[in-house]
Design a protein around this motif. Structure first.
Motif, PDB file in Angstrom:
ATOM      1  N   VAL A  15       0.671  -1.278  -0.311  1.00 21.81           N
ATOM      2  CA  VAL A  15       0.256   0.079   0.199  1.00 21.81           C
ATOM      3  C   VAL A  15       0.902   1.242   0.073  1.00 21.81           C
ATOM      4  N   GLU A  16       1.782   1.442   0.924  1.00 20.84           N
ATOM      5  CA  GLU A  16       2.734   2.381   0.933  1.00 20.84           C
ATOM      6  C   GLU A  16       3.576   2.636  -0.254  1.00 20.84           C
ATOM      7  N   ARG A  17       4.459   1.778  -1.073  1.00 23.56           N
ATOM      8  CA  ARG A  17       4.774   2.055  -2.116  1.00 23.56           C
ATOM      9  C   ARG A  17       3.620   2.212  -3.746  1.00 23.56           C
ATOM     10  N   ASN A  18       2.552   1.673  -3.170  1.00 25.53           N
ATOM     11  CA  ASN A  18       1.584   2.354  -4.557  1.00 25.53           C
ATOM     12  C   ASN A  18       0.583   4.017  -3.885  1.00 25.53           C
ATOM     13  N   ARG A  19       1.574   4.177  -3.656  1.00 32.15           N
ATOM     14  CA  ARG A  19       1.144   5.439  -2.696  1.00 32.15           C
ATOM     15  C   ARG A  19       1.744   6.494  -2.734  1.00 32.15           C
ATOM     16  N   VAL A  20       3.160   5.908  -2.496  1.00 26.71           N
ATOM     17  CA  VAL A  20       4.482   6.573  -3.098  1.00 26.71           C
ATOM     18  C   VAL A  20       4.179   7.090  -4.743  1.00 26.71           C
ATOM     19  N   LEU A  21       4.410   6.196  -5.271  1.00 29.79           N
ATOM     20  CA  LEU A  21       3.530   5.593  -6.582  1.00 29.79           C
ATOM     21  C   LEU A  21       2.606   6.389  -7.209  1.00 29.79           C
ATOM     22  N   ARG A  22       1.875   6.598  -7.032  1.00 34.23           N
ATOM     23  CA  ARG A  22       1.027   7.910  -7.606  1.00 34.23           C
ATOM     24  C   ARG A  22       1.070   8.992  -7.330  1.00 34.23           C
ATOM     25  N   ASN A  23       1.492   9.404  -5.685  1.00 36.53           N
ATOM     26  CA  ASN A  23       1.511  10.409  -5.892  1.00 36.53           C
ATOM     27  C   ASN A  23       2.615  11.285  -6.907  1.00 36.53           C
ATOM     28  N   THR A  24       3.930  10.092  -7.055  1.00 31.97           N
ATOM     29  CA  THR A  24       5.077  10.691  -8.375  1.00 31.97           C
ATOM     30  C   THR A  24       4.525  10.711  -9.192  1.00 31.97           C
ATOM     31  N   TYR A  25       3.668   9.885  -9.937  1.00 25.45           N
ATOM     32  CA  TYR A  25       2.827  10.365 -11.079  1.00 25.45           C
ATOM     33  C   TYR A  25       2.121  10.831 -11.382  1.00 25.45           C
ATOM     34  N   ALA A  26       1.436  11.817 -10.302  1.00 20.74           N
ATOM     35  CA  ALA A  26       0.641  12.989 -10.181  1.00 20.74           C
ATOM     36  C   ALA A  26       1.345  13.983  -9.875  1.00 20.74           C
ATOM     37  N   LEU A  27       2.519  14.096  -9.109  1.00 23.63           N
ATOM     38  CA  LEU A  27       3.177  15.494  -8.617  1.00 23.63           C
ATOM     39  C   LEU A  27       4.105  15.474 -10.601  1.00 23.63           C
TER      40      LEU A  27
END
Length: 225
Positions: A15-27
């Protein structure tokens, strides 16, 4: 030594890694706005700062930005600094865009480079995300290749050999394509846990890949008529 499934790939880690990945793509998507603004402003101003002096200014600003972003990567200021830096990068990008627009098919070349960059990014990011393969073994090879490429680029500022410039661009297409694979894999496998620094890494991959593709397209399909 027994394997403990709870110690690897646990739901909380996933979950944490998916969160980092989503935030990275959004930014990363957000960084395209100041980049576009900086590029348009540079074209309007006919901004130019090339040669060795331009290279030194660029490196000084970039390394200063890297230090400041890393220093503030756990706060909102890190996002502000990253967006400011991408605005600067857009301004710098305007120089090659101005050159491309001197070709009669310049707008088409820029669009083709953008589409090609997007296709490469999404393909390699998908491979790294779906396979979850660890591509960290590429790190040393890519760093050495990048250093050699930068040294060749500086040398070519003095020699101005078109064939060498084209070879450097081709090498950078390969290097930064693999860096996309490496950096996304790093997020997916937990090597990078901060979305701000992750975005900075991927932004530089995309930015340099675009420039390299555009250089190749101008060399082979640029129409001066």
């Amino acid at each position: 030594m027994q394997f403990n499934p709870a110690s690897y790939g646990s739901p909380s880690l996933a979950v944490e890694r998916n969160r980092v990945l989503r935030n990275t793509y959004a930014l990363l998507a957000l960084t395209m706005i100041p980049t576009a603004i900086g590029a348009l402003a540079g074209i309007q101003m006919q901004f130019q700062m090339s040669g060795l002096m331009g290279f030194l200014v660029f490196m000084a600003v970039s390394f200063g930005a890297f230090w400041a972003i890393n220093k503030n990567k756990n706060s909102a200021m890190g996002v502000v600094l990253l967006l400011a830096y991408t605005g600067f990068m857009g301004l710098w990008l305007s120089q090659i865009l101005q050159f491309a627009l001197r070709f009669s098919n310049g707008a088409q070349l820029i669009a083709t480079a953008a589409v090609g960059t997007s296709a490469i990014f999404f393909t390699l990011a998908t491979i790294a995300t779906v396979t979850k393969k660890d591509f960290s073994f590429l790190g040393k090879f890519l760093f050495i290749g990048l250093v050699i490429g930068l040294l060749a680029m500086v040398a070519n500022m003095f020699f101005a050999i078109p064939a060498l410039s084209l070879a450097i661009s081709a090498a950078f297409v390969l290097i930064f394509s693999l860096y996309i694979l490496y950096d996304v894999s790093n997020i997916v496998n937990g090597g990078e846990t901060n979305y701000i620094t992750a975005t900075l890494n991927l932004y530089l991959d995309v930015y340099n890949l675009f420039i390299s593709l555009l250089n190749i397209l101008m060399a082979f399909t640029g129409n001066r008529d």
